[in-house]
Design an enzyme around this catalytic site. Sequence first.
Site, PDB file in Angstrom:
ATOM      1  N   PRO A   1       0.894  -1.155   0.230  1.00 43.49           N
ATOM      2  CA  PRO A   1       0.107   0.003  -0.013  1.00 43.49           C
ATOM      3  C   PRO A   1       0.846   1.182   0.034  1.00 43.49           C
ATOM      4  O   PRO A   1       1.779   1.370   0.640  1.00 43.49           O
ATOM      5  CB  PRO A   1      -0.668  -0.082   1.481  1.00 43.49           C
ATOM      6  CG  PRO A   1       0.205  -0.982   2.325  1.00 43.49           C
ATOM      7  CD  PRO A   1       0.657  -2.080   1.323  1.00 43.49           C
TER       8      PRO A   1
ATOM      9  N   THR B   1       0.601   5.753  -0.510  1.00 41.02           N
ATOM     10  CA  THR B   1      -0.157   6.816  -0.811  1.00 41.02           C
ATOM     11  C   THR B   1       0.332   7.582  -2.140  1.00 41.02           C
ATOM     12  O   THR B   1       1.692   7.704  -2.185  1.00 41.02           O
ATOM     13  CB  THR B   1      -0.018   7.937   0.426  1.00 41.02           C
ATOM     14  OG1 THR B   1      -0.694   7.367   1.613  1.00 41.02           O
ATOM     15  CG2 THR B   1      -0.678   9.182   0.071  1.00 41.02           C
TER      16      THR B   1
ATOM     17  N   GLN C   1      -6.889  -1.076   2.053  1.00 43.55           N
ATOM     18  CA  GLN C   1      -6.184  -0.776   3.285  1.00 43.55           C
ATOM     19  C   GLN C   1      -6.993   0.354   4.007  1.00 43.55           C
ATOM     20  O   GLN C   1      -7.052   1.620   3.353  1.00 43.55           O
ATOM     21  CB  GLN C   1      -4.562  -0.229   3.042  1.00 43.55           C
ATOM     22  CG  GLN C   1      -3.888  -0.081   4.297  1.00 43.55           C
ATOM     23  CD  GLN C   1      -2.825   0.528   4.336  1.00 43.55           C
ATOM     24  OE1 GLN C   1      -2.507   1.870   4.058  1.00 43.55           O
ATOM     25  NE2 GLN C   1      -1.496  -0.048   5.004  1.00 43.55           N
TER      26      GLN C   1
ATOM     27  N   TYR D   1       0.041   6.293  12.606  1.00 39.51           N
ATOM     28  CA  TYR D   1      -1.164   6.886  12.395  1.00 39.51           C
ATOM     29  C   TYR D   1      -1.986   6.289  13.397  1.00 39.51           C
ATOM     30  O   TYR D   1      -1.398   5.687  14.523  1.00 39.51           O
ATOM     31  CB  TYR D   1      -1.616   6.177  10.952  1.00 39.51           C
ATOM     32  CG  TYR D   1      -0.785   6.783   9.803  1.00 39.51           C
ATOM     33  CD1 TYR D   1      -0.518   8.007   9.657  1.00 39.51           C
ATOM     34  CD2 TYR D   1       0.064   5.978   8.955  1.00 39.51           C
ATOM     35  CE1 TYR D   1       0.110   8.572   8.697  1.00 39.51           C
ATOM     36  CE2 TYR D   1       0.879   6.305   7.890  1.00 39.51           C
ATOM     37  CZ  TYR D   1       0.946   7.800   7.929  1.00 39.51           C
ATOM     38  OH  TYR D   1       1.799   8.320   6.733  1.00 39.51           O
TER      39      TYR D   1
END
EC number: 1.3.1.42
Length: 394
Positions: free
Chosen positions: A35, A37, A110, A194
Amino acid sequence: MDRPPPDQQRQKQAPLFSPYQMPRFRLNHRVVLAPMTRCRAIGGVPGPALAEYYAQRTTQGGLLISEGTVVSPAGPGFPHVPGIYNQEQTDAWKKVVDAVHAKGGIFFCQLWHVGRASHQVYQPNGAAPISSTDKPISARWRILMPDGSYGKYPKPRRLAASEIPEIVEQYRQAAINAIEAGFDGIEIHGAHGYIIDQFLKDGINDRTDEYGGSLSNRCRFLLEVTRAVVSAIGADRVAVRISPAIDHLDAYDSDPIKLGMAVVERLNALQQQSGRLAYLHVTQPRYTAYGQTESGQHGSAEEESRLMRTLRGTYQGTFMCSGGYTRELGLEAVESGDADLVSYGRLFISNPDLVERFRLNAGLNKYVRKTFYTPDPVVGYTDYPFLGQPKSRM
């Protein structure tokens, strides 16, 4: 054109390229799209560019994990990241998922909430970001703003314990939406500083209620989210990602092995009740989420290896590793039994046909870091060449 070496046939038989049976899905090889961004979902809604990007990186029987996809309007901390908390987003994801399935891929979404790693500009009504704590991320780190500049992370608002069930419900509903969109499963992002990691790590979590203090309390939020999602879509469609030894965004823990073991033992117990999870995804300590390789963040390479092998040896299920892996390190990890699956990020950005290049031991395109988080739907996103095509002009 890059040409395969004489040992091409031998490499095709390497364990990294062998089939693997997950609890629900059978993979044709062990190379996974990590995954990442990419900031191309304008307005939080995935569009045609995402469908092309993921389809380019799909192989028959290969596993792909989507970029972090936020579970609520309060979830983002980057510009133009996709969500899956409303019908428009869910419907838009269907087209992306269909493009992956058309090429025989297996696609996990995700689920992401950045917590304090955000800014008022990304929050509904300009509110403060939420977290386990009211401590801001230090000035060592900067947040990418919508105009491309970098700013300071603001002071977050500490969540009341009574607010946490609502966030758990957001994950549960997002998982249901992901299955409605056609995803084969979901990965809970519990790593890289996170929101879930903000509860797990004692360097951040300074709570004195049932969500702070002891390891059991710090693991509570992750376990509540995992149980809720499992109850909604089934354990074999649910994966968890953790990074106990990574201090990205100040997510430091005083005892990464003890924390990792606490999570693994609780996931094992959950599996005894609910069945096997799809996989556990652990990021190698040498990796940071901004694409930096930092060996020895929490000790020597031997200590890092001990952490991964301890978690691997304790977790009862499919074990995926990630973080700065090369082809050779991936071959070694699977052949030695240190991992069942290996996920690749940056190498997949610049090499849409990475699996084939790995099989052939062919040369790799170099990635262009400055295009990682730009909104351009082509440049640095879908224009990297496949084997046999002219090199990119970026």
